[in-house]
Scaffold this motif. Structure first.
Motif, PDB file in Angstrom:
ATOM      1  N   GLY A 115      17.799   0.644  44.507  1.00 13.79           N
ATOM      2  CA  GLY A 115      17.224   0.502  42.972  1.00 13.79           C
ATOM      3  C   GLY A 115      17.469   1.595  42.007  1.00 13.79           C
ATOM      4  N   LEU A 116      17.244   1.272  40.906  1.00 10.92           N
ATOM      5  CA  LEU A 116      17.722   2.283  39.767  1.00 10.92           C
ATOM      6  C   LEU A 116      16.683   3.271  39.790  1.00 10.92           C
ATOM      7  CD1 LEU A 116      18.627  -0.139  36.886  1.00 10.92           C
ATOM      8  CD2 LEU A 116      20.055   1.207  38.141  1.00 10.92           C
ATOM      9  N   GLY A 117      15.320   3.215  40.230  1.00 14.26           N
ATOM     10  CA  GLY A 117      14.230   4.153  40.113  1.00 14.26           C
ATOM     11  C   GLY A 117      13.043   3.574  39.622  1.00 14.26           C
ATOM     12  N   CYS A 118      12.686   3.742  38.576  1.00 13.38           N
ATOM     13  CA  CYS A 118      11.196   3.393  38.065  1.00 13.38           C
ATOM     14  C   CYS A 118      11.619   2.244  36.701  1.00 13.38           C
ATOM     15  CB  CYS A 118      10.558   4.427  37.320  1.00 13.38           C
ATOM     16  SG  CYS A 118       8.632   3.859  36.730  1.00 13.38           S
ATOM     17  N   VAL A 119      10.973   1.229  37.024  1.00 10.06           N
ATOM     18  CA  VAL A 119      10.992   0.202  35.803  1.00 10.06           C
ATOM     19  C   VAL A 119       9.922  -0.040  35.182  1.00 10.06           C
ATOM     20  CG1 VAL A 119      11.860  -2.366  35.303  1.00 10.06           C
ATOM     21  CG2 VAL A 119      12.995  -1.030  37.142  1.00 10.06           C
ATOM     22  N   PHE A 120      10.261  -0.078  33.973  1.00  8.90           N
ATOM     23  CA  PHE A 120       8.925  -0.332  32.941  1.00  8.90           C
ATOM     24  C   PHE A 120       9.161  -1.393  32.148  1.00  8.90           C
ATOM     25  CE2 PHE A 120       7.131   0.383  28.410  1.00  8.90           C
ATOM     26  CZ  PHE A 120       5.785   0.251  28.630  1.00  8.90           C
ATOM     27  N   HIS A 121       7.833  -2.635  32.652  1.00 13.25           N
ATOM     28  CA  HIS A 121       7.858  -3.857  32.109  1.00 13.25           C
ATOM     29  C   HIS A 121       7.023  -4.342  31.225  1.00 13.25           C
ATOM     30  CE1 HIS A 121       9.444  -5.241  36.233  1.00 13.25           C
ATOM     31  NE2 HIS A 121       9.135  -3.960  36.574  1.00 13.25           N
TER      32      HIS A 121
ATOM     33  N   ARG B 236      14.077  -0.563  31.457  1.00 11.75           N
ATOM     34  CA  ARG B 236      13.005  -1.175  30.752  1.00 11.75           C
ATOM     35  C   ARG B 236      13.048  -2.685  30.606  1.00 11.75           C
ATOM     36  NH1 ARG B 236      11.969   1.242  25.000  1.00 11.75           N
ATOM     37  NH2 ARG B 236      13.893   0.478  24.689  1.00 11.75           N
ATOM     38  N   ILE B 237      12.427  -3.424  31.048  1.00  7.01           N
ATOM     39  CA  ILE B 237      12.320  -5.047  30.825  1.00  7.01           C
ATOM     40  C   ILE B 237      11.367  -5.595  29.827  1.00  7.01           C
ATOM     41  CG2 ILE B 237      12.066  -7.199  32.006  1.00  7.01           C
ATOM     42  CD1 ILE B 237      12.973  -5.828  34.708  1.00  7.01           C
ATOM     43  N   ILE B 238      11.762  -6.155  28.599  1.00  5.65           N
ATOM     44  CA  ILE B 238      11.104  -6.591  27.533  1.00  5.65           C
ATOM     45  C   ILE B 238      11.115  -7.997  27.582  1.00  5.65           C
ATOM     46  CG2 ILE B 238      10.842  -6.314  25.094  1.00  5.65           C
ATOM     47  CD1 ILE B 238      12.684  -3.924  25.101  1.00  5.65           C
ATOM     48  N   TRP B 239      10.074  -8.593  27.529  1.00  3.46           N
ATOM     49  CA  TRP B 239       9.754 -10.101  27.393  1.00  3.46           C
ATOM     50  C   TRP B 239       9.065 -10.242  26.084  1.00  3.46           C
ATOM     51  CZ3 TRP B 239      11.316 -13.485  31.484  1.00  3.46           C
ATOM     52  CH2 TRP B 239      11.616 -12.769  32.611  1.00  3.46           C
TER      53      TRP B 239
ATOM     54  N   ILE C 182      18.646   1.608  31.280  1.00  2.00           N
ATOM     55  CA  ILE C 182      19.077   0.281  30.678  1.00  2.00           C
ATOM     56  C   ILE C 182      17.875  -0.628  30.114  1.00  2.00           C
ATOM     57  CG2 ILE C 182      21.159   0.461  32.167  1.00  2.00           C
ATOM     58  CD1 ILE C 182      19.656  -2.217  33.750  1.00  2.00           C
ATOM     59  N   ASP C 183      18.212  -1.068  29.191  1.00  3.19           N
ATOM     60  CA  ASP C 183      17.394  -2.331  28.674  1.00  3.19           C
ATOM     61  C   ASP C 183      17.692  -3.560  29.000  1.00  3.19           C
ATOM     62  OD1 ASP C 183      15.026  -1.468  27.470  1.00  3.19           O
ATOM     63  OD2 ASP C 183      16.182  -0.770  25.382  1.00  3.19           O
ATOM     64  N   ILE C 184      16.787  -4.410  29.563  1.00  5.86           N
ATOM     65  CA  ILE C 184      16.981  -5.818  29.853  1.00  5.86           C
ATOM     66  C   ILE C 184      15.920  -6.669  28.867  1.00  5.86           C
ATOM     67  CG2 ILE C 184      17.129  -7.616  31.454  1.00  5.86           C
ATOM     68  CD1 ILE C 184      17.555  -5.542  33.692  1.00  5.86           C
ATOM     69  N   SER C 185      16.769  -7.409  28.129  1.00  5.50           N
ATOM     70  CA  SER C 185      15.563  -8.282  26.990  1.00  5.50           C
ATOM     71  C   SER C 185      15.569  -9.624  27.426  1.00  5.50           C
ATOM     72  CB  SER C 185      16.159  -7.725  25.681  1.00  5.50           C
ATOM     73  OG  SER C 185      15.759  -6.371  25.302  1.00  5.50           O
ATOM     74  N   PHE C 186      14.574 -10.115  27.563  1.00  8.17           N
ATOM     75  CA  PHE C 186      14.316 -11.692  27.518  1.00  8.17           C
ATOM     76  C   PHE C 186      13.790 -12.095  26.203  1.00  8.17           C
ATOM     77  CE2 PHE C 186      14.324 -10.321  31.995  1.00  8.17           C
ATOM     78  CZ  PHE C 186      15.309 -10.742  32.534  1.00  8.17           C
TER      79      PHE C 186
END
Length: 401
Positions: free
Chosen positions: A81-87, A168-171, A190-194
């Motif tokens: 895993g990348l480490g810590c993910v902020f949702h 960071r996952i942004i919905w 990285i940013d992942i945007s939905f």
């Protein structure tokens, strides 16, 4: 994160927000076992059974499904895993935060999850289940890598959490994503945007005409689940129905389909007065603003149908809720290719050959449509979402040569 600690409500997990950032491998046995236990907790909770979205999540987390996904995930590389993910979960889809967490956990990450600020009843059921599992010493390693928090919109808090994440996952809607993206993340994060997406449905009229009453009843139930369960708020819920066939076939097919759906909806759907008013207001506004030729058909207050003789390229900006649909008739699916942009997410279908759908996407070099699934599966979320392979995206390769 000392500033954040006193400004957020911790609903489950690490009270001090200091998560263990050490990564697991994707589909770590403990992570799979934890989610499987979560499935059991929710399935056995009498309150959970009142909420189809909670039970759907519980069913998604069952051991057999997790093992199936694990078997399908083949990779020649060593991954962690990348480490810590902020949702940052969406405000209008209650259980979405739980799926987001599950994806990242399966990818091997620690997780800080901002849940919707609105206190959805079904979300509380999930928080309680999480806390029961976190209290089990067996899942200590998961508990110390997880925290679920709630707070009103606050750029200072979001900024501090963003500055300390590996992903960071942004919905959310486009404006929400633009606002949050202004808050920096570390250089290697990285940013992942939905983002806000649009979906539609294709139905072949001959298949409707050939179906018996029992098949049509099942189809109506599946279409209802795709649309009314989330009041068409989900990005994958269709707003537009494209009918394939001759005008005579389509007219007869529509009569059968909408008759069954209206009966199913009348017996299942609790249309609140405020939502009925909102839907009627939308109808009035569209009657004024929509310049394309159209006719309107209603089935009581439950279903509004807007028949379009021409399909505007910006149809994705016209959306309905609570049973509000646009319809377009054509003999050639390629005639609607001009509307498809990268805003398009899911195409649901009934009675249409998969090869025709694949050719529609490939031959027209479409920039949108990330999912093509049968009617009834619009809301089925998976580790492949919005064109992302989330396990691979949320993990890193350790290349050994």
């Amino acid at each position: 994160m000392p500033k954040v600690k006193n400004k957020v409500e911790v609903l489950a997990g690490k009270k001090d927000l200091q998560v263990n950032r050490r990564s697991f491998q994707p589909f770590d046995p403990l992570a799979c076992d934890f989610l499987s236990s979560m499935s059991g907790e929710l399935m056995s909770d009498p309150l959970a059974k009142q909420y189809p979205d909670v039970i759907s999540f519980a069913y998604w987390c069952r051991r057999a499904h997790l093992l199936s996904m694990k078997e399908q995930f083949t990779d020649e590389y060593i991954r962690l895993g990348l480490g810590c993910v902020f949702h940052i979960a969406p405000s209008n889809v209650p259980i979405n935060f739980a799926y987001s967490y599950a994806f990242s956990l399966l990818a091997g990450n620690a997780n800080v999850v901002r849940v919707p600020s609105k206190a959805f009843s079904q979300n509380s059921i999930v928080y309680h289940a999480l806390n029961r599992l976190f209290a089990d010493q067996k899942y200590e390693a998961i508990a110390e890598r997880s925290v679920f928090i709630r707070y009103e919109q606050d750029d200072e808090i979001t900024g501090e959490l963003s500055a300390d994440c590996d992903a960071r996952i942004i919905w959310g809607g486009d404006s929400t994503i633009h606002t949050i993206r202004k808050l920096p993340i570390p250089a290697r994060s990285i940013d992942i945007s939905f983002a806000d997406r649009y979906s539609f449905c294709v139905i072949h009229s001959k298949s409707i005409l050939q179906a018996n009453e029992q098949e049509l009843s099942r189809l109506a139930s599946k279409f209802y689940n795709d649309t009314f369960l989330m009041d068409q708020n989900a990005c994958s819920s269709p707003h537009l129905i494209v009918w394939l066939g001759s005008n005579e076939e389509i007219t007869a097919a529509k009569h059968r389909f909408w008759h069954h759906l209206s009966m199913h909806t009348a017996s299942k759907y609790d249309l609140q007065p405020v939502n009925a008013i909102d839907k009627y207001t939308t109808l009035c506004r569209h009657a004024i603003d929509l310049t394309e030729p159209r006719t309107i058909t209603t089935h009581g207050n439950y279903i509004y149908r807007i028949h379009l003789k021409e399909l505007p390229s910006a149809i994705d900006s016209w959306r309905g809720k609570f049973g509000y649909f646009y319809e377009y008739n054509t003999e050639d699916l390629n005639s609607v290719a001009h509307i498809v942009t990268n805003k398009y997410q899911t195409l649901t279908y009934y009675g249409v050959d998969k090869s025709l759908l694949a050719n529609f996407v490939l031959s027209n070099s479409l920039s949108g449509i990330d999912r093509i699934v049968p009617v009834g599966q619009a809301l089925d979320i998976s580790i492949i979402w919005d064109g992302y392979d989330l396990i691979r995206t949320l993990s890193r390769i350790c290349d050994i040569q």
